[in-house]
Design an enzyme around this catalytic site. Structure first.
Site, PDB file in Angstrom:
ATOM      1  N   THR A 116      45.273  -8.638  -9.557  1.00  0.00           N
ATOM      2  CA  THR A 116      43.878  -8.994  -9.290  1.00  0.00           C
ATOM      3  C   THR A 116      43.738 -10.200  -8.361  1.00  0.00           C
ATOM      4  OG1 THR A 116      41.866  -9.838 -10.327  1.00  0.00           O
ATOM      5  CG2 THR A 116      43.909 -10.411 -11.392  1.00  0.00           C
ATOM      6  N   TYR A 140      42.126 -14.173 -17.924  1.00  0.00           N
ATOM      7  CA  TYR A 140      42.395 -12.859 -17.335  1.00  0.00           C
ATOM      8  C   TYR A 140      43.341 -12.994 -16.140  1.00  0.00           C
ATOM      9  CZ  TYR A 140      41.675  -8.808 -14.365  1.00  0.00           C
ATOM     10  OH  TYR A 140      41.883  -7.735 -13.538  1.00  0.00           O
TER      11      TYR A 140
END
Ligand code: UDP
Length: 331
Positions: A116, A140
């Site tokens: 990501t 995250y």
């Protein structure tokens, strides 16, 4: 090729599975269906299983003997990760270790990992290339960086080659409208804007209007899920041909603010839905825009849908189908 796909019943995974099937690959999806759907698996077969069920995972892999693994299964919401960090470390890091342990000794050479842009945190430069320092600002992003590091160490120690694809903001739906995001608690901007346009949510909040960007709202690089899917197939082909592990950004190289997205969503839907200006959401960086020239150069990736109105239109077609079609459940 035989491709084992974790999270292949979820939003991005299901689009990649469909494309793998179209290209004649043999697919096995391993998914616990916590956010995914059986109907979303349009190619290959589905084994309902959790990555923390090490026995089932090992048995399924041994039985299937894949050539490659694509690992999508993960918890993916930034704000939730700030509230429930341990869930994220367990689902994203521990479960990835379970998977990497389970494939040990099976002769699987190729691994494609869903990483990501959150790995970069709040970078000083824009667009960002893969050499930008990794400095995640939410759990995250940290979990994804940790697994990238684990992959790097494993690739150095044994015969496993990997590509980590760093996704920017994935949006839109299958242009054939067979699949799309189907998660009623979705927190992503475009999905929320469309649910507001549809009337299933009262108003859309703009999280933060005092960021150092041109209109004060956060800027993101929105990439159509079909273009992201083709990046996966090309990355796998590149890995097979070159045998070289690498990390590649996936985005279009330009950003849109939250207000830009809202304007386009209003135009596409024809609904002037209510919007409220709200406080910042924890964990959000001001701007994330990709430099994806490495992906283009090494794999020949050529995006087809670099067009925000088209991205939103496909998502809107899907939302309408999702709300109207019997048999499609929205978890
Ligand atoms: N956002 C917003 N309202 C919403 C959902 C998101 O203003 O209801 C903003 C969010 O704060 C961020 C941007 O839209 O600045 C993109 O957020 P999203 O959750 O879509 O993706 P992320 O960049 O967090 O992966």
């Amino acid at each position: 090729m035989k491709v084992f796909v974790t999270g292949g019943a979820g939003y991005i995974g299901s689009h990649v599975v469909k494309l793998l099937g179209r290209h004649g690959h043999n697919v096995l999806v391993y998914d616990n269906l916590s956010t995914g759907h059986e109907w979303a698996v349009l190619a290959g077969r589905l084994v309902r299983g959790d990555l923390n069920d090490c026995q089932l995972l090992r048995d399924t892999l041994k039985d299937y003997q894949p050539d490659a693994v694509m690992h999508f299964a993960a918890s993916i919401e930034v704000e939730e990760s700030t509230r429930e960090p341990l869930t994220y470390y367990r689902n994203n890091v521990v479960n990835s270790i379970n998977l990497l342990e389970a494939i040990t000794g099976l002769g699987i050479e190729y691994f494609i990992y869903s990483s990501t842009a959150a790995a970069y945190g709040a970078p000083d430069t824009s667009p960002v290339d893969e050499n930008t320092p990794l400095n995640p600002i939410n759990p995250y992003g940290t979990t994804k960086v940790m697994v990238e590091k684990i992959l790097q160490d494993i690739a150095a120690s044994r015969d496993l080659k990997y590509i980590a694809l760093r996704y920017f903001n994935v949006a839109g739906a299958d242009p054939d409208c067979e699949i799309g995001q189907a998660y009623s608690h979705a927190t992503h901007l475009i999905t929320r804007a469309l649910k507001t346009a549809q009337g299933s949510q009262g108003r859309l909040s703009v999280f933060g209007t005092d960021y150092p960007t041109r209109d004060g709202t956060c800027v993101r690089d929105y990439i159509h899920v079909a273009d992201l899917s083709s990046a996966h197939l090309l990355a796998l082909m590149y890995l097979r041909q070159s045998g070289l592990s690498d990390i590649m950004n996936c985005g279009y190289g330009h950003g849109f603010s939250v207000l830009d997205v809202i304007n386009v969503a209003k135009n596409v839907t024809g609904v002037d839905f209510p919007v409220e200006l709200a406080e910042r959401r924890p964990g959000d960086p001001p701007e994330l825009v990709a430099d994806s020239s490495k992906l283009e150069r090494l794999t020949g990736w050529t995006p087809l849908h670099d067009d925000l109105p088209f991205i939103i239109e496909t998502a809107w077609n899907w939302e309408k189908k999702l709300s109207g079609k019997v048999g499609i459940t929205d978890k």
